[in-house]
Design a protein around this motif. Sequence first.
Motif, mmCIF file in Angstrom:
data_model
loop_
_atom_site.group_PDB
_atom_site.id
_atom_site.type_symbol
_atom_site.label_atom_id
_atom_site.label_comp_id
_atom_site.label_asym_id
_atom_site.label_seq_id
_atom_site.Cartn_x
_atom_site.Cartn_y
_atom_site.Cartn_z
ATOM 1 N N ILE A 55 54.399 19.765 102.277
ATOM 2 C CA ILE A 55 54.305 20.566 101.057
ATOM 3 C C ILE A 55 54.778 21.998 101.310
ATOM 4 O O ILE A 55 55.526 22.580 100.506
ATOM 5 C CB ILE A 55 52.865 20.540 100.528
ATOM 6 N N GLY A 56 54.357 22.586 102.428
ATOM 7 C CA GLY A 56 54.784 23.950 102.743
ATOM 8 C C GLY A 56 56.277 24.052 102.983
ATOM 9 O O GLY A 56 56.942 24.975 102.499
ATOM 10 N N VAL A 57 56.846 23.109 103.730
ATOM 11 C CA VAL A 57 58.286 23.132 103.998
ATOM 12 C C VAL A 57 59.075 22.921 102.713
ATOM 13 O O VAL A 57 60.104 23.579 102.477
ATOM 14 C CB VAL A 57 58.639 22.065 105.050
ATOM 15 N N SER A 58 58.604 22.037 101.848
ATOM 16 C CA SER A 58 59.300 21.804 100.578
ATOM 17 C C SER A 58 59.293 23.052 99.706
ATOM 18 O O SER A 58 60.308 23.401 99.086
ATOM 19 C CB SER A 58 58.647 20.633 99.834
ATOM 20 N N GLY A 59 58.161 23.749 99.657
ATOM 21 C CA GLY A 59 58.109 24.975 98.874
ATOM 22 C C GLY A 59 59.017 26.061 99.424
ATOM 23 O O GLY A 59 59.716 26.751 98.665
ATOM 24 N N ALA A 60 59.040 26.233 100.754
ATOM 25 C CA ALA A 60 59.916 27.245 101.352
ATOM 26 C C ALA A 60 61.386 26.912 101.135
ATOM 27 O O ALA A 60 62.197 27.789 100.810
ATOM 28 C CB ALA A 60 59.603 27.367 102.845
ATOM 29 N N LEU A 61 61.759 25.636 101.299
ATOM 30 C CA LEU A 61 63.148 25.246 101.081
ATOM 31 C C LEU A 61 63.551 25.425 99.619
ATOM 32 O O LEU A 61 64.691 25.805 99.332
ATOM 33 C CB LEU A 61 63.352 23.791 101.495
ATOM 34 N N ALA A 62 62.629 25.153 98.698
ATOM 35 C CA ALA A 62 62.947 25.333 97.283
ATOM 36 C C ALA A 62 63.261 26.793 96.971
ATOM 37 O O ALA A 62 64.214 27.095 96.236
ATOM 38 C CB ALA A 62 61.785 24.840 96.422
ATOM 39 N N VAL A 63 62.500 27.718 97.546
ATOM 40 C CA VAL A 63 62.764 29.146 97.314
ATOM 41 C C VAL A 63 64.099 29.549 97.928
ATOM 42 O O VAL A 63 64.898 30.275 97.312
ATOM 43 C CB VAL A 63 61.606 29.987 97.872
ATOM 44 N N LEU A 64 64.390 29.083 99.149
ATOM 45 C CA LEU A 64 65.643 29.446 99.801
ATOM 46 C C LEU A 64 66.853 28.900 99.043
ATOM 47 O O LEU A 64 67.847 29.612 98.822
ATOM 48 C CB LEU A 64 65.645 28.923 101.243
ATOM 49 N N LEU A 65 66.790 27.639 98.643
ATOM 50 C CA LEU A 65 67.922 27.055 97.928
ATOM 51 C C LEU A 65 68.085 27.674 96.540
ATOM 52 O O LEU A 65 69.221 27.823 96.056
ATOM 53 C CB LEU A 65 67.731 25.541 97.813
ATOM 54 N N ALA A 66 66.985 28.040 95.902
ATOM 55 C CA ALA A 66 67.101 28.731 94.613
ATOM 56 C C ALA A 66 67.770 30.090 94.779
ATOM 57 O O ALA A 66 68.600 30.498 93.943
ATOM 58 C CB ALA A 66 65.712 28.885 93.986
ATOM 59 N N ALA A 67 67.437 30.796 95.859
ATOM 60 C CA ALA A 67 68.101 32.081 96.119
ATOM 61 C C ALA A 67 69.588 31.883 96.387
ATOM 62 O O ALA A 67 70.438 32.659 95.912
ATOM 63 C CB ALA A 67 67.432 32.773 97.306
ATOM 64 N N GLY A 68 69.932 30.815 97.150
ATOM 65 C CA GLY A 68 71.350 30.544 97.398
ATOM 66 C C GLY A 68 72.091 30.186 96.128
ATOM 67 O O GLY A 68 73.238 30.635 95.914
ATOM 68 N N ALA A 69 71.485 29.403 95.245
ATOM 69 C CA ALA A 69 72.127 29.041 93.980
ATOM 70 C C ALA A 69 72.317 30.265 93.091
ATOM 71 O O ALA A 69 73.361 30.425 92.434
ATOM 72 C CB ALA A 69 71.295 27.985 93.259
ATOM 73 N N LEU A 70 71.325 31.148 93.052
ATOM 74 C CA LEU A 70 71.457 32.372 92.264
ATOM 75 C C LEU A 70 72.562 33.263 92.808
ATOM 76 O O LEU A 70 73.337 33.859 92.029
ATOM 77 C CB LEU A 70 70.119 33.108 92.259
ATOM 78 N N LEU A 71 72.668 33.336 94.108
ATOM 79 C CA LEU A 71 73.710 34.153 94.718
ATOM 80 C C LEU A 71 75.107 33.605 94.397
ATOM 81 O O LEU A 71 76.028 34.362 94.050
ATOM 82 C CB LEU A 71 73.497 34.211 96.231
ATOM 83 N N VAL A 72 75.268 32.280 94.473
ATOM 84 C CA VAL A 72 76.563 31.672 94.166
ATOM 85 C C VAL A 72 76.907 31.843 92.691
ATOM 86 O O VAL A 72 78.057 32.148 92.330
ATOM 87 C CB VAL A 72 76.545 30.185 94.572
ATOM 88 N N GLY A 73 75.914 31.660 91.819
ATOM 89 C CA GLY A 73 76.175 31.820 90.389
ATOM 90 C C GLY A 73 76.587 33.244 90.030
ATOM 91 O O GLY A 73 77.523 33.445 89.232
#
Length: 511
Positions: free
Chosen positions: A202-220
């Motif tokens: 659960i902790g790893v999934s939450g951390a990865l979700a935040v990181l990938l969301a930041a990467g998607a926002l940066l690309v957009g």
Amino acid sequence: MSDMTRERRTAPDRAGTQRPLLVTGLVGALWCVGIGLAVLVTVTLVGWIAAPRSALGSGLPGVFRTAVTFWLVSHHAGLSLPDGRVGLLPLGIVALPGALLYRCGGWMLRTGARRTRRGVMDVAVALAVPYTLLAGLLALAATKPPVRPSPWQALLCCFTVALVAGGFGAARALVALRRGRVRSGLGALLRLLPERPRSLVIGVSGALAVLLAAGALLVGCALAFHLPEANRLYGELAPGVVGGVLLLVVELAFLPNAIIWGTSYAVGAGFAVGTGTSVSVTGVFLDTIPAFPPLAALPGPGPAPALSLLALAAPFAAGAVGGVLTVRALPSPAAETAPLWGFTTGALTGLVLAVLAALSGGPMGGGRLRTVGPSPWQVGLLAALEVGVAAALAAWFANGRALRRTDDPKPRRRRRPPKPPRGAAPEPLPEPEPLPAPVVPVVPLPAPEPTPRPVPAVPDPLEFEDAEPVLPARRTRPAEPEPEPDEPRPRDDRTENRGGAIFVLRDEADD
């Protein structure tokens, strides 16, 4: 739902339980391979008709070999060209075989497997083994110069994809049969794991979700700022209507790669677009890049844009989220072990991100494009340190609050409202709410006891009454004259016989 519909739905399941698991796995593997090849052959035929005939092979056999190559590429299996090896493959296309294998894993568990945790692993292996053998045969059939798929990568990647996707599908089917409908395979897997591994996942999934969301926002944001440059590249390519649709499909397939590259930039490691190039927070060093519209989002050479530096806060935010989720899923009774579990969450997050970085990059032939994408070890190391430290602090703080809340069960006192300043009009008091009517408990009265009937008295024949003594009547005497005061009164003593006893009767005046 009617009874007839239920019988129709349950009839295949009852018949399927008689099949051996290996036979069910072979049938499911053939089904997945056939549908996946049918979809890719259709797309390849459309491209072969719209594009020059020599681009996708000569004749229908060449089209079929190209479709088989695309099918292997959809499992992230590389291929070799005369100029070098191609390892930069789109991650979005993995969704096609993954979805088919996911559904097949659930069908196998419902029809021919034991509905236990061990049955989930049996289904995954029984599906992955024949699927991998079929992939190896297809890789040998598609091997023809100048394109040569890698047989060992085909075996390894197809086995991994089938094992993971089939296992998730079987886990979801198992939990759905036990506890009702579930939304995803990850949620089903969490219910099957023990407490401590579940908290870490659960902790790893939450951390990865935040990181990938930041990467998607940066690309957009980068694509939005460089949209004119992307339109210019699209105009230079001039793909036409059908080619434009196929180009859009390819761009969407490479979108997960771009998100992982943006995450690598947010972590601080950056990525490369060729040998001797670097795109990171320390600076941008680029050379000639391929004419691919999504690459127009790359910043110009020189210092990194100032707004992109805000992305450096993403790994610390991800660590805070991961640490809190880990502790909330399973609080630690000892305060000193909570930071350790938080750092473990960060280390596992760095490991998963390193694997994603390795899958998102790779060579694009020979020459200068041998190095494209982020460095896996740099991304994993930086993510483990940044996310791990933030997760350790967040886990320590959240665990301490949980322990204090457990030790002090008393409710907190409400803060008094601030006093109004002098001279200010007092605020009107709120109207009191009407009190609810008191509830009088209805107590049932005890039932009255039945009145006993009077019993008529019956004389006892053995009971006797004592006879009262009968005294003889007194004889009256004539009244004597009153004596003089000085003279003594004569004494008159009388006797009576009462029950055999003689009593002397005297007047009171004589005494």
